[in-house]
Design an enzyme around this catalytic site. Structure first.
Site, PDB file in Angstrom:
ATOM      1  N   PHE A 190     -20.568 -31.272   3.775  1.00 51.04           N
ATOM      2  CA  PHE A 190     -19.187 -30.713   3.384  1.00 51.04           C
ATOM      3  C   PHE A 190     -18.871 -31.070   1.774  1.00 51.04           C
ATOM      4  CE2 PHE A 190     -14.627 -30.823   2.970  1.00 51.04           C
ATOM      5  CZ  PHE A 190     -14.221 -29.417   3.489  1.00 51.04           C
TER       6      PHE A 190
ATOM      7  N   ASP B  73     -21.817 -37.168  -3.401  1.00 48.32           N
ATOM      8  CA  ASP B  73     -20.554 -37.143  -3.168  1.00 48.32           C
ATOM      9  C   ASP B  73     -19.993 -38.247  -2.241  1.00 48.32           C
ATOM     10  OD1 ASP B  73     -18.023 -36.243  -2.047  1.00 48.32           O
ATOM     11  OD2 ASP B  73     -18.638 -34.142  -1.392  1.00 48.32           O
TER      12      ASP B  73
ATOM     13  N   LYS C  44     -10.478 -38.877  -2.178  1.00 48.63           N
ATOM     14  CA  LYS C  44      -9.651 -39.365  -0.887  1.00 48.63           C
ATOM     15  C   LYS C  44      -9.329 -40.796  -1.050  1.00 48.63           C
ATOM     16  CE  LYS C  44     -11.309 -36.555   2.581  1.00 48.63           C
ATOM     17  NZ  LYS C  44     -12.256 -35.644   2.537  1.00 48.63           N
TER      18      LYS C  44
HETATM   19  C1  LIG Z   1     -12.635 -34.366   2.066  1.00 44.85           C
HETATM   20  C2  LIG Z   1     -13.826 -34.064   1.389  1.00 44.85           C
HETATM   21  C3  LIG Z   1     -14.124 -33.056   0.162  1.00 44.85           C
HETATM   22  C4  LIG Z   1     -12.991 -32.317  -0.055  1.00 44.85           C
HETATM   23  O1  LIG Z   1     -11.974 -33.072  -0.530  1.00 44.85           O
HETATM   24  P1  LIG Z   1     -10.403 -32.160  -0.725  1.00 44.85           P
HETATM   25  O2  LIG Z   1      -9.716 -33.308  -1.587  1.00 44.85           O
HETATM   26  O3  LIG Z   1     -10.084 -31.864   0.569  1.00 44.85           O
HETATM   27  O4  LIG Z   1     -10.911 -30.990  -1.779  1.00 44.85           O
HETATM   28  C5  LIG Z   1     -15.136 -32.911  -0.434  1.00 44.85           C
HETATM   29  N1  LIG Z   1     -16.420 -33.915  -0.059  1.00 44.85           N
HETATM   30  C6  LIG Z   1     -16.336 -34.773   0.691  1.00 44.85           C
HETATM   31  C7  LIG Z   1     -17.451 -35.845   1.410  1.00 44.85           C
HETATM   32  C8  LIG Z   1     -14.912 -35.079   1.596  1.00 44.85           C
HETATM   33  O5  LIG Z   1     -14.948 -35.750   2.702  1.00 44.85           O
END
Ligand SMILES: *Cc1c(COP(=O)(O)O)cnc(C)c1O
Length: 397
Positions: A134, A221, A250
Site C-alpha cells: 500500500f 516506504d 504518519k
Molecule cells: C498510510 C500509508 C501511505 C499513505 O499515506 P497518506 O498520508 O494516507 O497519503 C503510504 N504508504 C504507507 C506504507 C502507508 O501506511
C-alpha cells in the site's frame, strides 16, 4: 447521549466510520463526546507518536503557532533545515524533500525514480513493486499499490510497474531478467495496510546488493513502520542496510500533517529547481512538530520503550492465543503488531470499541495494533485485557 449515526450529512461518504465522535485525549486514552473512555491502540493509524496532549509537544506547538504557521517555499524555512539535518543524521542518508502526506512522499519517490532513469537515457523506466503493498491513493501511488480494491474504478492505471511477491529474491531476479528499463525497487519494510507483513532481514540485504549490482534505486516506504515504531528509527535499520530513497509521513509530526522523502547520495541530486514542489510542504508548524517529535522520542528513550513494551505486548498476545485454531499468526516488531485470524474480522473494531479499546482491522482478517510510543507496560497489559476476551468471544471460546 449525543447521536452520531447521522452526524456527517455534508462530508463525502469515503469512510466506513464507527458511530463514535472523540472529544479529547490524554496519553494513550481518549474520551468521546459522551464522556466514555477508550484505550487507544491505533494512535490515529500510527500517527500520534507521542499520544494525545503530550506535555512537551503541546507548548512547543503553541509557541510555533504564535510565531509562524506558514510562509511558502519562496523563502528559507529554518525549521526545515533543522528537521532535515536530524533526519539525515538518523538515517545515514543525505538530503530531504518535505511534503504533507504519505502519498505525496511516495509520489515524489516515484518521480525521483523515473527521472533517475531518464537522466541515464532510459525513456520508459520501470519500478518493481510488491504484492499486497500500500503506497497511497493518488493515481500513481494506487497503481503501485498491490490491492485491487484500492485500484478498482480508477483505471487506466499508471504503467511502468513490475509486481513481485514478498521475500523471494529468485522471483525478483526472474521478473527483471534482462530488463534494462528497471530503475528502482520499492517496498514497505513492514507492510501496514496489507496486513502487517514484514520483509525478512536477509531479503532486505539481498535486495540492497542486487540494487547495487544493477544500478537500481532501493526505495523503502517507511511511512507507517518508520519513526521509531519498531524500536529503531527506521524498520530497515534492523537489517543494517541504508536505502537510496525513503518516504516518511504518519508518525513524523505526531499528528500534524507532514511527509518527507529522504534521499541518499545516488538520489539526492536528481531534482533540480522546477522539477518538484508543493505549497504546504515543510511549513514552519509541520517541521517544528517533526523536530519536537524526534527530540522528545530521544529525550524520553521511546525507541527503547517501543522495543521493550512492544515485546511484552507480543509475548502476552502469543501466550493468550497459544494453540487457538482461530488465530493463524501473530507478527510484527516493536509497537507494530498484527494478529491474523482464520476468518474476516472487520466487526472487531466495533466490538473492541464497545469494550473500551480502539484498534483497526486490515487486509480483512488482521487485527492491527499501532499504539503511541509512550505506551507503558501497564497500558500494554490493559490492551491485552480488553482485546483478548473480545477476540475469543468472536472466535467462539
Ligand atoms: C498510510 C500509508 C501511505 C499513505 O499515506 P497518506 O498520508 O494516507 O497519503 C503510504 N504508504 C504507507 C506504507 C502507508 O501506511
Amino acid at each position: 447521549m449525543a447521536s452520531i449515526e447521522a452526524a456527517s450529512p455534508h462530508t463525502m461518504n469515503t469512510y466506513g466510520r464507527l458511530p463514535i465522535a472523540l472529544s479529547h485525549g490524554q496519553g494513550v486514552r481518549l474520551w468521546d463526546v459522551n464522556g466514555r473512555e477508550y484505550l487507544d491502540a491505533l494512535a490515529g493509524i500510527a500517527v500520534n507518536t507521542l499520544g494525545h496532549n503530550h506535555p512537551k509537544l503541546v507548548p512547543a506547538l503553541q509557541d510555533q503557532v504564535a510565531k509562524l504557521i506558514h510562509t511558502s517555499n519562496y523563502y528559507h524555512v529554518p525549521n526545515q533545515e533543522k528537521l532535515a539535518a536530524k533526519l539525515v543524521e538518523l538515517s545515514g542518508m543525505s538530503n530531504v524533500f518535505f511534503c504533507s502526506t504519505g502519498l505525496e512522499a511516495n509520489e515524489a519517490a516515484l518521480k525521483l525514480a523515473r527521472k533517475y532513469g531518464h537522466d541515464k537515457g532510459i525513456e520508459r523506466p520501470e519500478i518493481v513493486v510488491y504484492e499486497k503493498a500500500f503506497h497511497g491513493r493518488s493515481i500513481a501511488t494506487l497503481s503501485a499499490t498491490g490491492n485491487e480494491k484500492v485500484q478498482k474504478g480508477f483505471g487506466p492505471l499508471v504503467e511502468g510497474f513490475i509486481r513481485v511477491p514478498l521475500n523471494d529474491i529468485g522471483a525478483l531476479k526472474a521478473k527483471t531478467e534482462g530488463n534494462r528499463n528497471v530503475v528502482a525497487v520499492f517496498f514497505e519494510t513492514i507492510q501496514g495496510e496489507g496486513g502487517v507483513n514484514p520483509m525478512r532481514a536477509e531479503y532486505l540485504r539481498q535486495v540492497r546488493q542486487l540494487c547495487d549490482e544493477r544500478g537500481w534505486l532501493l526505495m523503502i516506504d517507511e511511512v507507517q513502520c518508520g519513526m521509531g515504531r519498531t524500536g529503531k528509527w527506521f524498520a530497515h535499520q534492523w537489517a543494517g542496510i541504508v536505502p537510496d530513497v525513503m518516504p516518511l509521513a504518519k508518525g513524523l509530526g505526531s499528528g500534524v500533517p507532514i511527509g518527507a522523502v529522504v534521499a541518499g547520495p545516488r538520489a539526492a541530486g536528481i531534482f533540480q529547481p522546477g522539477n518538484h514542489g508543493t505549497t504546504f510542504g515543510g511549513n514552519p508548524l509541520a517541521t517544528r512538530a517533526g523536530v519536537e517529535t524526534i527530540r522528545i522520542v530521544e529525550e524520553d528513550g521511546l525507541l527503547e520503550n517501543a522495543e521493550r513494551v512492544g515485546g511484552r505486548l507480543m509475548a502476552a498476545l502469543r501466550r493468550e492465543f497459544e494453540g487457538h485454531a482461530g488465530v493463524t499468526e501473530i507478527r510484527g516488531q516493536g509497537l507494530m503488531i498484527g494478529i491474523e485470524l482464520a476468518k474476516p474480522c472487520g466487526v472487531l473494531t466495533q466490538k473492541a470499541a464497545d469494550n473500551g479499546l480502539l484498534i483497526s482491522v486490515t487486509a480483512d482478517n488482521v487485527i492491527r495494533l499501532v499504539p503511541a510510543l509512550i505506551l507503558t507496560e501497564a497500558e500494554a497489559d490493559e490492551i491485552v485485557a480488553r482485546l483478548v476476551p473480545v477476540v475469543k468471544d468472536f472466535l467462539g471460546g
